[in-house]
Design a protein around this motif. Structure first.
Motif, PDB file in Angstrom:
ATOM      1  N   PRO A 266       0.825  -1.226   0.000  1.00  0.00           N
ATOM      2  CA  PRO A 266       0.000   0.000   0.000  1.00  0.00           C
ATOM      3  C   PRO A 266       0.853   1.268   0.000  1.00  0.00           C
ATOM      4  N   ASP A 267       0.335   2.300  -0.633  1.00  0.00           N
ATOM      5  CA  ASP A 267       1.029   3.602  -0.638  1.00  0.00           C
ATOM      6  C   ASP A 267       0.859   4.312   0.698  1.00  0.00           C
ATOM      7  N   THR A 268      -0.327   4.173   1.277  1.00  0.00           N
ATOM      8  CA  THR A 268      -0.631   4.771   2.575  1.00  0.00           C
ATOM      9  C   THR A 268      -1.057   3.662   3.530  1.00  0.00           C
ATOM     10  N   PHE A 269      -0.498   3.672   4.715  1.00  0.00           N
ATOM     11  CA  PHE A 269      -0.779   2.603   5.678  1.00  0.00           C
ATOM     12  C   PHE A 269      -1.916   3.014   6.618  1.00  0.00           C
ATOM     13  N   LEU A 270      -2.708   2.028   7.004  1.00  0.00           N
ATOM     14  CA  LEU A 270      -3.835   2.245   7.896  1.00  0.00           C
ATOM     15  C   LEU A 270      -3.499   1.739   9.301  1.00  0.00           C
ATOM     16  N   TYR A 271      -4.014   2.447  10.289  1.00  0.00           N
ATOM     17  CA  TYR A 271      -3.759   2.107  11.688  1.00  0.00           C
ATOM     18  C   TYR A 271      -5.078   2.076  12.439  1.00  0.00           C
ATOM     19  N   GLU A 272      -5.099   1.357  13.569  1.00  0.00           N
ATOM     20  CA  GLU A 272      -6.326   1.274  14.358  1.00  0.00           C
ATOM     21  C   GLU A 272      -5.983   1.076  15.830  1.00  0.00           C
ATOM     22  N   VAL A 273      -6.936   1.445  16.670  1.00  0.00           N
ATOM     23  CA  VAL A 273      -6.765   1.266  18.114  1.00  0.00           C
ATOM     24  C   VAL A 273      -6.925  -0.219  18.448  1.00  0.00           C
ATOM     25  N   ILE A 274      -6.061  -0.719  19.319  1.00  0.00           N
ATOM     26  CA  ILE A 274      -6.150  -2.119  19.756  1.00  0.00           C
ATOM     27  C   ILE A 274      -7.378  -2.249  20.667  1.00  0.00           C
ATOM     28  N   PRO A 275      -8.339  -3.116  20.312  1.00  0.00           N
ATOM     29  CA  PRO A 275      -9.602  -3.194  21.078  1.00  0.00           C
ATOM     30  C   PRO A 275      -9.422  -3.377  22.579  1.00  0.00           C
ATOM     31  N   ALA A 276      -8.474  -4.212  22.988  1.00  0.00           N
ATOM     32  CA  ALA A 276      -8.308  -4.530  24.414  1.00  0.00           C
ATOM     33  C   ALA A 276      -7.915  -3.308  25.250  1.00  0.00           C
ATOM     34  N   VAL A 277      -7.343  -2.281  24.622  1.00  0.00           N
ATOM     35  CA  VAL A 277      -6.890  -1.097  25.369  1.00  0.00           C
ATOM     36  C   VAL A 277      -7.568   0.176  24.853  1.00  0.00           C
TER      37      VAL A 277
END
Length: 680
Positions: free
Chosen positions: A71-82
């Motif tokens: 991918p040209d741009t990377f996606l990030y997300e909050v870890i559900p457990a925290v």
């Protein structure tokens, strides 16, 4: 005037900052707050890179058509457990009354990455941001870190290298694991009695697997050589000389010699002894007496790899366990930051080293040595020694005791106290002089043949008295021999008591222990046992001090490697060897320690601003794309099937051998029990 927000990596660290900042307010849900400041914390990583399916439904199913995935741009997300703590931290970062953020996560690449991900995901804007960089959690060091905090932008290169490290591991893991699983997973499953097999590949992990498999195969293919060394024993001197062929010898350049010190055939060695015993008179002429002093300097201080290796040898614990203990000691203020590659101190620390020494007066085991150090005044000259070198330090200096937190030591486990003692004694030893040995070498001739022997005795203990005394019995034996030989003179002629053979045999390479494997990773695949030589090796190793133990832990968890917990010896599993062969015949650069180390060095270049993140990123994606396309065109499954069969056969034979040994031990024990019953 707005408030300052301090964000730490863990709750325990946040508590230490709160104490220093005198925040005595009641603990809120996920933070502490006073009139002037707020302290909050992450709980390790709060944000992570998204799985491929977040980029589109087509990536959910593993398919050759979607590879390479770049991918040209990377996606990030909050870890559900925290997610709850993320909402707390995000809310504080964006609070209108917060105008200055102090980043207090661990002082290293990973700590930088933890904060930057949170800031990115929380979309923080318009705040002053400062970086607190500390080497221990003592009150004095925390105050200095806050006082000297630099603008966060000065760490942008470090941040760029952290993002690249994560992208590199993510892209290699996803692309190569999917690629090799799709291409070879089904073929390997039959040999492992599985419905399916996922082939896990990692930038560092796969290289380490390669190191262990190669070593195991070297051992397996090793051919023992038996040889016979002639020895000559002189009467009444406890002097046994070893033969070495010389130009004047009747055996010079003769066939059948082993490395100029013995014979490959016993009959040749016996013939040598028979002929030499006919010498008249049978006596030795002393041709050389050499006396010299040898110095042995105190070793360099511990970095994490050295400490992990030492604990593996002494206490038979894994590198991961050692790091946990070191982290506990750090958080209790007892030692400096443990995730370090440096084995020396900075000049600035050397100037203040008396504070560490004074603090250790509260540690009873150190007191006798501290009194001697004060008497020698050696701590005042530390800056001029090899133990202080700013050029050999990147993020942090070596692991040393702070001299603080001693009240907490009594509440720790036995192994924690043992490891603390190791760190203290290694630290104290650098203030002592070198150990001094007297070495005496004797050479003598019997007829045309040359023999030699040597003995070494300790003259001055020096640093060896600090926790590492040599055994008195061994020293007394050496001293007695030295006294006898010391009266010899060049040209003296002495009767020979006997000339005989001693059988020797070559040894296979040693298997890695968990500790020696960490050292080999630090030295880019080279297991360098010599302390001085290791100190001269420059450049990045495989992985980092912060990650090597975790990498081994993962390899054990996925059962590519096996760990004997009693001995800490590491061996490959059948599956590990098969995975190794898949990589060797598809993406062989992944097994190359030099290449893996060069990637780590490249990340350091980015951190130091020597190359751009864009250049590194481009080369990374080119490598993944090129290797993916090569594998798609290989079609070497049949060749690998033959290799799997060979590996399976080896493990089946080993398994049968182990079963026979177990039965033999069991029957022997049963016979002993029957005999004991009969005797009773």
């Amino acid at each position: 005037m707005g408030k300052a927000l301090y964000i730490a990596e863990k709750p325990s660290v946040a508590q230490e900052f709160a104490k220093v900042l005198h925040i005595k307010a009641r603990k809120q849900d996920g933070y502490l707050e006073s009139e002037e400041a707020i302290v909050t914390w992450c709980v390790g990583h709060l944000v992570t890179m998204s799985y491929p399916e977040a980029y589109g439904e087509q990536y959910k199913k593993w398919s050759m058509e979607t590879l390479p995935f770049l991918p040209d741009t990377f996606l990030y997300e909050v870890i559900p457990a925290v997610s709850k703590q993320f909402r707390v931290v995000s809310g504080l970062l964006n609070r209108a009354d917060v105008d200055c953020i102090y980043v207090c996560t661990d002082s290293g690449r990973e700590g930088e990455y933890i904060y930057r991900l949170v800031e990115q995901q929380a979309d923080v804007r318009g705040k002053t941001r400062k970086r607190v960089w500390i080497d221990s959690q003592t009150e004095e060091e925390i105050r200095r870190g806050i006082r000297e905090a630099k603008d966060l932008s000065e760490y942008d290169n470090l941040s760029a290298s952290a993002y690249l490290r994560a992208k590199e591991d993510y892209l290699m893991g996803i692309n190569f694991s999917r690629l090799l699983t799709l291409e070879y997973g089904r073929g390997i499953s039959g040999y492992l009695n599985r419905k399916y097999t996922v082939i896990s590949v990692g930038r560092v992990m796969t290289c380490v697997l390669g190191m262990v498999v190669r070593r195991e195969r070297e051992i397996r293919e090793f051919q023992e050589t038996i040889f016979y060394k002639p020895l000559a024993k002189l009467q009444d001197l406890d002097l046994e000389g070893e033969w070495k062929v010389s130009e004047g010898s009747d055996w010079y350049e003769a066939p059948g010699l082993y490395k100029e010190i013995g014979f490959l055939k016993e009959e040749d060695g016996l013939e040598f002894c028979r002929i030499l015993k006919k010498t008249e008179p049978l006596e030795a002429a002393i041709t050389r007496i050499e006396k010299k002093k040898e110095k042995k300097n105190p070793p360099l201080l511990y970095n994490l790899a050295e400490l992990q290796n030492e604990c593996s040898k002494r206490f038979k614990i894994s590198p991961d366990e050692t790091l946990k203990v070191a982290q506990e000691l750090y958080e209790k203020k007892l030692i400096t930051y443990p995730r370090t590659d440096a084995r020396v101190l900075s000049a600035a620390v050397a100037k203040e080293i008396h504070k560490n020494l004074n603090g250790l007066m509260g540690y009873e085991e150190a007191v006798p040595f501290l009194q001697e150090i004060v008497a020698m005044n050696s701590h005042k000259n530390l800056a001029k020694t090899r133990y202080v070198n700013d050029k050999q330090i990147t993020d942090h200096y070596a692991i040393i005791p702070t001299g603080q937190g001693l009240s907490a030591l009594g509440r720790t486990s036995g192994i924690t106290r043992d490891i603390y003692r190791l760190i203290v004694f290694r630290f104290l030893s650098i203030f002592y002089p070198a150990a001094v040995y007297n070495k005496l070498s004797v050479a003598f001739a019997v007829g045309k043949e040359q023999f030699s022997a040597s003995v070494k005795v300790l003259e001055k203990e020096g640093y060896l008295k600090v926790g590492s005394k040599e055994t008195e019995d061994a020293q007394q034996e050496q001293a007695g021999r030295f006294a006898k030989w010391n009266s010899l003179k060049k040209g003296s002629r002495l009767p020979v008591e006997d000339i005989y053979l001693k059988e020797g045999k070559t040894s296979p390479p040693k298997r890695y222990s968990s500790g020696s494997l960490i050292l080999a990773m630090e030295n880019a695949g080279q297991l360098i046992e010599d302390e001085e030589l290791r100190a001269q090796i420059k450049g990045s190793g495989i992985g980092t001090s912060a990650t090597r133990g975790e990498i081994l832990k993962k390899l054990f968890h996925i059962k590519y490697l096996a760990l004997n917990k009693k001995t800490q010896i590491v061996t490959p599993t059948m599956m590990g060897e098969m995975i190794h062969d898949v990589v060797r015949m598809s993406i062989p650069p992944m097994l190359n320690p030099d290449l893996t180390a060069s990637w780590e060095k490249g990340l350091n270049y980015v951190a130091n601003g020597e190359i751009s993140a864009e250049e590194y990123d481009r080369k990374l994606k080119e490598f993944i794309s090129r290797r993916t396309n090569v594998v798609k065109q290989l079609h070497n499954g049949a060749q690998l099937q033959r290799q799997y069969a060979q590996v399976q056969k080896i493990y089946q034979e080993n398994g049968a051998s182990h079963k026979r040994s177990a039965r033999k031990r069991a029957s022997g024990k049963e016979a002993e029990e029957k005999q004991a019953a009969a005797d009773a």
